[in-house]
Write a protein that holds these residues in place. Structure first.
Motif, PDB file in Angstrom:
ATOM      1  N   ALA A 154       0.915  -1.199   0.207  1.00 59.08           N
ATOM      2  CA  ALA A 154      -0.062   0.000  -0.084  1.00 59.08           C
ATOM      3  C   ALA A 154       0.871   1.213  -0.022  1.00 59.08           C
ATOM      4  O   ALA A 154       0.776   2.122  -0.724  1.00 59.08           O
ATOM      5  CB  ALA A 154      -1.159  -0.019   1.184  1.00 59.08           C
ATOM      6  N   PRO A 155       1.794   1.418   0.917  1.00 58.31           N
ATOM      7  CA  PRO A 155       2.779   2.684   0.850  1.00 58.31           C
ATOM      8  C   PRO A 155       3.429   2.922  -0.515  1.00 58.31           C
ATOM      9  O   PRO A 155       3.595   3.853  -0.970  1.00 58.31           O
ATOM     10  CB  PRO A 155       3.642   2.307   1.965  1.00 58.31           C
ATOM     11  N   MET A 156       3.728   1.602  -1.313  1.00 59.65           N
ATOM     12  CA  MET A 156       4.468   1.906  -2.575  1.00 59.65           C
ATOM     13  C   MET A 156       3.364   2.091  -3.451  1.00 59.65           C
ATOM     14  O   MET A 156       3.628   3.384  -4.413  1.00 59.65           O
ATOM     15  CB  MET A 156       5.007   0.372  -2.943  1.00 59.65           C
ATOM     16  N   ALA A 157       2.186   2.005  -3.377  1.00 61.96           N
ATOM     17  CA  ALA A 157       1.248   2.170  -4.508  1.00 61.96           C
ATOM     18  C   ALA A 157       0.966   3.712  -4.152  1.00 61.96           C
ATOM     19  O   ALA A 157       0.544   4.454  -5.162  1.00 61.96           O
ATOM     20  CB  ALA A 157      -0.067   1.489  -4.240  1.00 61.96           C
ATOM     21  N   VAL A 158       0.570   4.106  -2.957  1.00 61.14           N
ATOM     22  CA  VAL A 158       0.494   5.379  -2.646  1.00 61.14           C
ATOM     23  C   VAL A 158       1.559   6.396  -2.802  1.00 61.14           C
ATOM     24  O   VAL A 158       1.166   7.591  -3.605  1.00 61.14           O
ATOM     25  CB  VAL A 158       0.073   5.577  -0.979  1.00 61.14           C
ATOM     26  N   ALA A 159       2.673   5.808  -2.723  1.00 57.08           N
ATOM     27  CA  ALA A 159       3.867   6.890  -3.340  1.00 57.08           C
ATOM     28  C   ALA A 159       3.873   7.158  -4.696  1.00 57.08           C
ATOM     29  O   ALA A 159       3.941   8.204  -5.192  1.00 57.08           O
ATOM     30  CB  ALA A 159       5.187   6.271  -2.805  1.00 57.08           C
ATOM     31  N   ARG A 160       3.304   5.995  -5.382  1.00 51.95           N
ATOM     32  CA  ARG A 160       3.336   6.309  -7.131  1.00 51.95           C
ATOM     33  C   ARG A 160       2.338   7.067  -7.390  1.00 51.95           C
ATOM     34  O   ARG A 160       2.471   7.715  -8.373  1.00 51.95           O
ATOM     35  CB  ARG A 160       3.260   4.932  -7.420  1.00 51.95           C
ATOM     36  N   LEU A 161       1.075   6.944  -6.507  1.00 48.47           N
ATOM     37  CA  LEU A 161      -0.171   7.543  -7.021  1.00 48.47           C
ATOM     38  C   LEU A 161      -0.134   9.004  -6.854  1.00 48.47           C
ATOM     39  O   LEU A 161      -0.485   9.914  -7.508  1.00 48.47           O
ATOM     40  CB  LEU A 161      -1.420   6.992  -6.384  1.00 48.47           C
TER      41      LEU A 161
END
Lengths: 203, 124
Positions: free
Chosen positions: B27-34
């Motif tokens: 989730a943090p990886m996805a949030v950082a990318r988004l």
């Protein structure tokens, strides 16, 4: 249904982490994947009903052997360039081991397809009304008593061997001596002096 | 025979743990990318050790005494593993089994005395 699902989950994870164990570049990662493989093998053991073996896998293999592997891997002074240079030298040896393992697998598969085992004809069929660990104990400490004692001697030899091989007395170190340290009184360690002013302190 | 349904809560727990841990990883990886905060550079990706650059390679040899402690741990671990089935089946195996375990414990006790007297358990 859930059992089949759990079996496929554990089996797939064992195979996957086994593959990653041998393909991981970093030996420490390799050992960590091996630990995951041990955990999932314990799950598989649980599914076939060998509860005690499953718990032993977790306690002994994960808790002790894998940690020791990690120790060895971290202790080795691994130089990756040197590691790759040694590949050709060991390739023949590794190939021989691979051939042995493959032929063992083929033989095992052949034995499997030759017909099922007569499980009722075993020396000690699994009793239905007692837990696994009790059945193991009932056999290990009666019929296989001498083997059990031999295992004890093997452990003793391993312990003494490890001490003989790796222990050496070090000089110039100050080990703890609990009784000496506890017995020490204040009057042995502290000295009261009446220090006149203007003169140096004599130590 | 083992009643596998007893292990269902553990399996469910494993599943929940798997799902939760993958959420916390991905989730943090996805949030950082988004959200556009994902801008790695060489300085961000370098390893961080209390504000210093890492002093040396982490693959240094360390003292063989750690190995000795680990081996002794494994041996006593195995000894404990032998104790579990013995304790459970003590009623059936009788005095012979009891005596066998006492001999086994005496052997390992001897090993412990040896390790102690040799100073293998010492640490300065």
């Amino acid at each position: 249904m859930i059992q089949a699902l759990a079996f496929y989950l554990f089996a797939a994870l064992v195979i996957g982490s086994g593959l990653l164990t041998i393909t991981a570049r970093n030996p420490v990662h390799s050992v960590l994947w091996l630990i995951l493989a041990f955990f999932n093998a314990a799950g598989l053991m649980l599914l076939v009903g060998a509860e005690f073996i499953a718990m032993l896998l977790v306690i002994v293999y994960v808790g002790a052997v894998a940690v020791l592997f990690l120790f060895v891997v971290m202790m080795l002074d691994i130089d990756f360039a040197e590691l790759r240079a040694g590949f050709a030298r060991y390739a023949l040896f590794g190939l021989a081991i691979a051939i042995v393992l493959v032929s063992e697998m083929i033989i095992a598969a052949g034995a499997w397809s030759a017909g099922s085992l007569e499980l009722a004809q075993r020396i000690a069929p699994t009793p239905n009304d007692m837990p696994n660990i009790q059945a193991v104990g009932g056999l290990l400490y009666t019929r296989y008593l001498y083997l059990f004692e031999a295992a004890g001697f093997v452990l003793l030899v391993a312990m003494i061997g490890a001490i003989v091989l790796t222990h050496r007395a070090r000089s110039g170190v100050r080990p703890q001596n609990i009784s000496e340290q506890v017995k020490r009184r204040p009057q042995d360690a502290v000295r009261n002096i009446n220090q006149p002013s203007g003169q140096g302190v004599e130590l | 025979m083992v009643d596998l349904s007893q292990y269902l809560p553990i399996l469910l727990f494993l599943g929940v743990a798997l799902v939760l841990s993958s959420i916390f990883v991905f989730a943090p990886m996805a949030v950082a990318r988004l959200t556009g905060a994902h801008k790695p550079d060489a300085e961000k990706l370098s390893e961080y050790e209390c504000g210093f650059p890492a002093f040396e390679d982490s693959r240094s040899q360390f003292d063989v005494r750690f190995y000795l402690v680990a081996i002794l741990f494994i041996i006593f671990d195995l000894e404990a593993a032998f104790l579990f089935p013995w304790a459970v089946s003590l009623k059936e195996i009788g005095w012979a089994g009891w005596g066998a375990m006492m001999i086994f414990l005496a052997e390992l006790g001897l090993g412990l005395v040896y390790a102690w007297k040799k100073g293998a358990l010492e640490w300065e």
